[in-house]
Design a protein around this motif. Structure first.
Motif, PDB file in Angstrom:
ATOM      1  N   THR A   1     -28.221  18.720  51.986  1.00 47.83           N
ATOM      2  CA  THR A   1     -28.252  17.708  50.931  1.00 47.83           C
ATOM      3  C   THR A   1     -28.134  18.342  49.551  1.00 47.83           C
ATOM      4  O   THR A   1     -27.473  17.797  48.668  1.00 47.83           O
ATOM      5  CB  THR A   1     -29.550  16.885  51.021  1.00 47.83           C
ATOM      6  N   ALA A   2     -28.747  19.493  49.376  1.00 43.65           N
ATOM      7  CA  ALA A   2     -28.660  20.170  48.070  1.00 43.65           C
ATOM      8  C   ALA A   2     -27.208  20.513  47.740  1.00 43.65           C
ATOM      9  O   ALA A   2     -26.762  20.311  46.600  1.00 43.65           O
ATOM     10  CB  ALA A   2     -29.517  21.425  48.076  1.00 43.65           C
ATOM     11  N   LEU A   3     -26.456  21.000  48.713  1.00 44.10           N
ATOM     12  CA  LEU A   3     -25.051  21.328  48.480  1.00 44.10           C
ATOM     13  C   LEU A   3     -24.245  20.067  48.187  1.00 44.10           C
ATOM     14  O   LEU A   3     -23.368  20.067  47.315  1.00 44.10           O
ATOM     15  CB  LEU A   3     -24.467  22.080  49.676  1.00 44.10           C
TER      16      LEU A   3
ATOM     17  N   PRO B   1     -20.509   6.211  44.484  1.00 41.37           N
ATOM     18  CA  PRO B   1     -21.810   6.134  43.812  1.00 41.37           C
ATOM     19  C   PRO B   1     -22.980   5.772  44.736  1.00 41.37           C
ATOM     20  O   PRO B   1     -24.118   6.087  44.421  1.00 41.37           O
ATOM     21  CB  PRO B   1     -21.597   5.047  42.751  1.00 41.37           C
ATOM     22  N   GLU B   2     -22.701   5.122  45.860  1.00 40.78           N
ATOM     23  CA  GLU B   2     -23.772   4.667  46.754  1.00 40.78           C
ATOM     24  C   GLU B   2     -24.013   5.722  47.844  1.00 40.78           C
ATOM     25  O   GLU B   2     -23.216   5.855  48.773  1.00 40.78           O
ATOM     26  CB  GLU B   2     -23.400   3.329  47.369  1.00 40.78           C
ATOM     27  N   LEU B   3     -25.123   6.426  47.737  1.00 41.84           N
ATOM     28  CA  LEU B   3     -25.432   7.495  48.692  1.00 41.84           C
ATOM     29  C   LEU B   3     -25.504   7.034  50.146  1.00 41.84           C
ATOM     30  O   LEU B   3     -25.133   7.796  51.038  1.00 41.84           O
ATOM     31  CB  LEU B   3     -26.724   8.209  48.292  1.00 41.84           C
TER      32      LEU B   3
ATOM     33  N   ARG C   1     -23.536   5.294  51.658  1.00 39.12           N
ATOM     34  CA  ARG C   1     -22.161   5.282  52.172  1.00 39.12           C
ATOM     35  C   ARG C   1     -21.639   6.696  52.441  1.00 39.12           C
ATOM     36  O   ARG C   1     -20.528   6.868  52.900  1.00 39.12           O
ATOM     37  CB  ARG C   1     -21.238   4.560  51.211  1.00 39.12           C
ATOM     38  N   TRP C   2     -22.452   7.707  52.172  1.00 36.92           N
ATOM     39  CA  TRP C   2     -22.080   9.091  52.470  1.00 36.92           C
ATOM     40  C   TRP C   2     -22.433   9.363  53.934  1.00 36.92           C
ATOM     41  O   TRP C   2     -23.322  10.133  54.248  1.00 36.92           O
ATOM     42  CB  TRP C   2     -22.834  10.062  51.579  1.00 36.92           C
ATOM     43  N   PHE C   3     -21.746   8.721  54.852  1.00 31.36           N
ATOM     44  CA  PHE C   3     -22.111   8.833  56.250  1.00 31.36           C
ATOM     45  C   PHE C   3     -21.667  10.178  56.831  1.00 31.36           C
ATOM     46  O   PHE C   3     -20.689  10.774  56.404  1.00 31.36           O
ATOM     47  CB  PHE C   3     -21.556   7.663  57.078  1.00 31.36           C
ATOM     48  N   PRO C   4     -22.427  10.686  57.792  1.00 30.00           N
ATOM     49  CA  PRO C   4     -22.101  11.989  58.385  1.00 30.00           C
ATOM     50  C   PRO C   4     -20.917  11.879  59.341  1.00 30.00           C
ATOM     51  O   PRO C   4     -20.739  10.867  60.014  1.00 30.00           O
ATOM     52  CB  PRO C   4     -23.378  12.362  59.137  1.00 30.00           C
ATOM     53  N   LEU C   5     -20.141  12.921  59.395  1.00 30.73           N
ATOM     54  CA  LEU C   5     -19.005  13.011  60.312  1.00 30.73           C
ATOM     55  C   LEU C   5     -19.263  14.190  61.250  1.00 30.73           C
ATOM     56  O   LEU C   5     -18.573  15.202  61.206  1.00 30.73           O
ATOM     57  CB  LEU C   5     -17.703  13.219  59.534  1.00 30.73           C
TER      58      LEU C   5
END
Length: 190
Positions: A158-160, A176-178, A180-184
């Motif tokens: 998460t830091a990276l 902008p909406e975290l 929506r940062w889904f993992p792949l």
């Protein structure tokens, strides 16, 4: 969007702005300077494959078009969720050529009517020792990019990811909406 769509809470999907992909090669210099990651020469397009001869024709056309990029070797794979991945790999890393090849795949599928089936495009980065991995993920339905930094055991750096967002926010349209940062996790990149 019509009156009833607004009343019923329906939204019109954002048409894919594939030219956003061309902002990634210049941003790679910022990534290298800010967090010491470089392109890996691997990128992929993910889409939900529909049934029918039209899809196969579009896939064949995209693969034929990719012969114009001899430095990019393409593979087609399927994941456990039913998504199809066009993965491009380079022996000699040329990020601009890789992005152009992936753009060609996206354009071919979109022009064949499969734009709504496009999920994302991922471009891989890593530090020189390969310990930190990073993917820049372009979301077609949002027209935005977010960083995904996988670790072992299906964890995220998460830091990276947040450091990448800070470094690239002036250069790329960052999602902008975290949430929506889904993992792949099973993506062939990074």
């Amino acid at each position: 969007m019509g009156f009833f769509d607004a009343l019923l809470g329906r939204t019109v999907p954002v048409p894919p702005n594939l030219d956003v992909l061309f902002t990634i090669p210049p941003a790679a210099y910022t990534l290298q300077a800010a967090i010491d990651v470089q392109p890996t020469g691997i990128g992929a397009v993910c889409f939900k494959q529909a049934e029918g001869a039209g899809v196969q024709g579009a896939l064949d056309e995209a693969l034929a078009l990719l012969r114009l990029y001899p430095n990019v070797t393409m593979m087609v794979t399927h994941d456990e969720f039913g998504f199809t991945w066009f993965t491009g790999k380079q022996e000699i890393i040329d990020l601009a050529e890789l992005v152009t090849a992936l753009h060609a795949v996206n354009s071919t599928l979109s022009e064949a009517g499969f734009g709504p089936n496009l999920l994302c495009t991922v471009i891989g980065f890593a530090d020189p020792k390969g310990r930190r991995r990073l993917g820049l993920v372009y979301l077609f339905k949002r027209g935005t990019i977010y960083p995904f930094a996988p670790l072992d055991d299906r964890k995220r750096d998460t830091a990276l990811e947040l450091q990448t967002r800070a470094a690239l926010s002036a250069e790329l349209p960052i999602e902008p909406e975290l949430p929506r940062w889904f993992p792949l996790w099973d993506a062939p990149v990074p």
